[in-house]
Design a protein around this motif. Structure first.
Motif, PDB file in Angstrom:
ATOM      1  N   ARG A 108       0.819  -1.209   0.000  1.00  0.00           N
ATOM      2  CA  ARG A 108       0.000   0.000   0.000  1.00  0.00           C
ATOM      3  C   ARG A 108       0.856   1.265   0.000  1.00  0.00           C
ATOM      4  NH1 ARG A 108      -5.245   0.652   0.621  1.00  0.00           N
ATOM      5  NH2 ARG A 108      -5.640  -1.445   1.371  1.00  0.00           N
TER       6      ARG A 108
ATOM      7  N   THR B 194       1.486   5.027   0.795  1.00  0.00           N
ATOM      8  CA  THR B 194       1.023   5.883   1.885  1.00  0.00           C
ATOM      9  C   THR B 194       0.270   7.105   1.356  1.00  0.00           C
ATOM     10  OG1 THR B 194       3.107   7.081   1.922  1.00  0.00           O
ATOM     11  CG2 THR B 194       2.906   5.205   3.403  1.00  0.00           C
ATOM     12  N   GLY B 195      -0.655   7.588   2.137  1.00  0.00           N
ATOM     13  CA  GLY B 195      -1.362   8.814   1.819  1.00  0.00           C
ATOM     14  C   GLY B 195      -2.748   8.619   1.244  1.00  0.00           C
TER      15      GLY B 195
END
Length: 144
Positions: free
Chosen positions: A9, A11-12
């Motif tokens: 995944r 980030t953000g």
């Protein structure tokens, strides 16, 4: 099914587009549509911006459209170092009429002859790879 992108995944993100990435890993191109007013919701959101509904349908959409915008990358930025060997490469934003003109980003497959705003494109899905940070990828090809 365990999805590759969950393990990598980026980030953000808020996770509203998880079903998009899952469907790509399943080999399907799906975009979100409001279950109540039926408006397309791309980029994905948790709530419809038109009627306020929280219910979504992830509907299969034909991977074809026209180039809305494009750019040629000549430099591998920090988040794209895995693509260094592909430089230069073309990134396309395609308008998908089957989803009311939703604009979907993908890398151009093949040579860039014929790339121009308005050119017809067809898409396909690349499986998750290191080059795509563990995510599946949308690839657009110019229809000649």
């Amino acid at each position: 099914m365990e999805y590759e992108f969950h393990a990598h995944r980026i980030t953000g993100g808020i996770g509203a587009d998880d079903r998009f990435w899952e469907s790509l890993e399943e080999g399907e191109f799906r975009l979100p549509r409001c279950a109540d007013c039926k408006r397309w919701m791309w980029p994905a959101h948790f709530r419809c911006g038109h009627c306020g509904s929280w219910e979504q349908l992830w509907e299969p959409v034909e991977m074809s459209g026209r180039i809305y915008s494009w750019t040629r990358a000549h430099y591998a930025f920090d988040r794209t170092k895995e693509r260094t060997e592909d430089l230069p490469y073309v990134v396309v934003v395609a308008e998908v009429p089957a989803a009311d003109g939703a604009r979907v980003v993908g890398v151009l497959a093949g040579p860039d002859e014929g790339v121009h705003v308005g050119a017809e494109v067809r898409g396909h899905i690349d499986p998750p790879s290191e080059k795509a940070k563990g995510y599946p990828a949308v690839r657009w090809s110019v229809v000649s």
